[in-house]
Design a protein around this motif. Structure first.
Motif, PDB file in Angstrom:
ATOM      1  N   HIS A  19      29.715  43.261  30.303  1.00 29.20           N
ATOM      2  CA  HIS A  19      30.099  42.569  31.524  1.00 29.20           C
ATOM      3  C   HIS A  19      31.598  42.716  31.757  1.00 29.20           C
ATOM      4  O   HIS A  19      32.316  43.223  30.899  1.00 29.20           O
ATOM      5  CB  HIS A  19      29.710  41.086  31.459  1.00 29.20           C
ATOM      6  N   SER A  20      32.031  42.287  32.934  1.00 33.83           N
ATOM      7  CA  SER A  20      33.439  42.388  33.296  1.00 33.83           C
ATOM      8  C   SER A  20      33.872  41.144  34.039  1.00 33.83           C
ATOM      9  O   SER A  20      33.074  40.521  34.736  1.00 33.83           O
ATOM     10  CB  SER A  20      33.679  43.609  34.192  1.00 33.83           C
ATOM     11  N   LEU A  21      35.144  40.807  33.898  1.00 33.28           N
ATOM     12  CA  LEU A  21      35.751  39.754  34.701  1.00 33.28           C
ATOM     13  C   LEU A  21      36.296  40.415  35.958  1.00 33.28           C
ATOM     14  O   LEU A  21      37.110  41.342  35.878  1.00 33.28           O
ATOM     15  CB  LEU A  21      36.879  39.073  33.930  1.00 33.28           C
ATOM     16  N   VAL A  22      35.817  39.972  37.120  1.00 36.24           N
ATOM     17  CA  VAL A  22      36.234  40.581  38.382  1.00 36.24           C
ATOM     18  C   VAL A  22      36.839  39.534  39.309  1.00 36.24           C
ATOM     19  O   VAL A  22      36.506  38.352  39.231  1.00 36.24           O
ATOM     20  CB  VAL A  22      35.061  41.294  39.101  1.00 36.24           C
ATOM     21  N   VAL A  23      37.736  40.004  40.157  1.00 36.67           N
ATOM     22  CA  VAL A  23      38.348  39.185  41.203  1.00 36.67           C
ATOM     23  C   VAL A  23      38.115  39.928  42.507  1.00 36.67           C
ATOM     24  O   VAL A  23      38.354  41.129  42.590  1.00 36.67           O
ATOM     25  CB  VAL A  23      39.861  39.013  40.961  1.00 36.67           C
ATOM     26  N   GLY A  24      37.635  39.198  43.521  1.00 37.01           N
ATOM     27  CA  GLY A  24      37.336  39.870  44.772  1.00 37.01           C
ATOM     28  C   GLY A  24      37.606  39.022  45.987  1.00 37.01           C
ATOM     29  O   GLY A  24      37.934  37.834  45.891  1.00 37.01           O
ATOM     30  N   ILE A  25      37.457  39.632  47.136  1.00 39.58           N
ATOM     31  CA  ILE A  25      37.671  38.952  48.403  1.00 39.58           C
ATOM     32  C   ILE A  25      36.331  38.440  48.910  1.00 39.58           C
ATOM     33  O   ILE A  25      35.432  39.214  49.206  1.00 39.58           O
ATOM     34  CB  ILE A  25      38.312  39.896  49.430  1.00 39.58           C
ATOM     35  N   LYS A  26      36.219  37.118  48.987  1.00 40.75           N
ATOM     36  CA  LYS A  26      35.001  36.487  49.499  1.00 40.75           C
ATOM     37  C   LYS A  26      34.971  36.556  51.019  1.00 40.75           C
ATOM     38  O   LYS A  26      33.949  36.853  51.620  1.00 40.75           O
ATOM     39  CB  LYS A  26      34.939  35.033  49.039  1.00 40.75           C
ATOM     40  N   GLN A  27      36.100  36.234  51.639  1.00 43.61           N
ATOM     41  CA  GLN A  27      36.187  36.232  53.096  1.00 43.61           C
ATOM     42  C   GLN A  27      37.592  36.652  53.496  1.00 43.61           C
ATOM     43  O   GLN A  27      38.574  36.065  53.050  1.00 43.61           O
ATOM     44  CB  GLN A  27      35.878  34.844  53.641  1.00 43.61           C
ATOM     45  N   LYS A  44      34.077  43.760  48.038  1.00 47.71           N
ATOM     46  CA  LYS A  44      34.913  44.532  47.128  1.00 47.71           C
ATOM     47  C   LYS A  44      35.478  43.624  46.055  1.00 47.71           C
ATOM     48  O   LYS A  44      35.799  42.468  46.323  1.00 47.71           O
ATOM     49  CB  LYS A  44      36.075  45.194  47.861  1.00 47.71           C
ATOM     50  N   ALA A  45      35.590  44.148  44.853  1.00 46.84           N
ATOM     51  CA  ALA A  45      36.129  43.389  43.730  1.00 46.84           C
ATOM     52  C   ALA A  45      37.016  44.304  42.895  1.00 46.84           C
ATOM     53  O   ALA A  45      36.942  45.530  42.991  1.00 46.84           O
ATOM     54  CB  ALA A  45      35.009  42.817  42.874  1.00 46.84           C
ATOM     55  N   ARG A  66      25.382  36.440  46.292  1.00 48.06           N
ATOM     56  CA  ARG A  66      26.047  36.112  47.559  1.00 48.06           C
ATOM     57  C   ARG A  66      27.266  36.968  47.818  1.00 48.06           C
ATOM     58  O   ARG A  66      27.790  36.984  48.933  1.00 48.06           O
ATOM     59  CB  ARG A  66      26.426  34.641  47.585  1.00 48.06           C
ATOM     60  N   PHE A  67      27.750  37.694  46.807  1.00 47.68           N
ATOM     61  CA  PHE A  67      28.898  38.571  46.983  1.00 47.68           C
ATOM     62  C   PHE A  67      28.486  40.031  47.153  1.00 47.68           C
ATOM     63  O   PHE A  67      29.320  40.927  47.027  1.00 47.68           O
ATOM     64  CB  PHE A  67      29.854  38.436  45.803  1.00 47.68           C
TER      65      PHE A  67
END
Length: 110
Positions: free
Chosen positions: A53-61, A35-36, A30-31
């Motif tokens: 793997h990686s821990l990511v933070v991104g903008i959902k909306q 961008k993350a 769904r993402f």
């Protein structure tokens, strides 16, 4: 030289692209297309996730367009930004050439 030897040499020469602070684009789920930012990288995997793997933070909306005639309540709702935090398989995102350098990620992980 044989092919396995060449592959080992190529892996030693190749630099790691998925570093902390790198901007990435999500590919699956769904993402997809969002961008993350890579916060922490696990090249060898962990006991729970045995793949890189990686821990990511991104903008959902992201925020929407605001006009002068809107009420303060509507402006507050439209300028809200939703984020996601997720462990992602490294085959499911593409790192870009851009990096974020003004954030200290050691403080973020605490």
């Amino acid at each position: 030289a044989t092919l396995p030897v060449l592959l080992i040499i190529a892996q030693q020469i190749m630099t790691k692209i998925n570093k902390t602070g790198r901007v990435a684009i999500m590919l699956n789920g769904r993402f997809a297309g969002k961008k993350a930012l890579i916060v922490k990288n696990y090249e060898d995997g962990t006991r729970a996730r045995r793949y890189p793997h990686s821990l990511v933070v991104g903008i959902k909306q992201c925020g929407r367009k605001v006009t002068r005639r809107m009420s303060e309540k509507k402006i507050k709702r439209k300028t809200r930004i939703n984020v996601f935090i997720k462990y992602v398989n490294q085959t499911h995102f593409v790192p870009t050439r851009y990096k974020v350098t003004d954030i200290d990620f050691k403080d973020v992980l605490k």
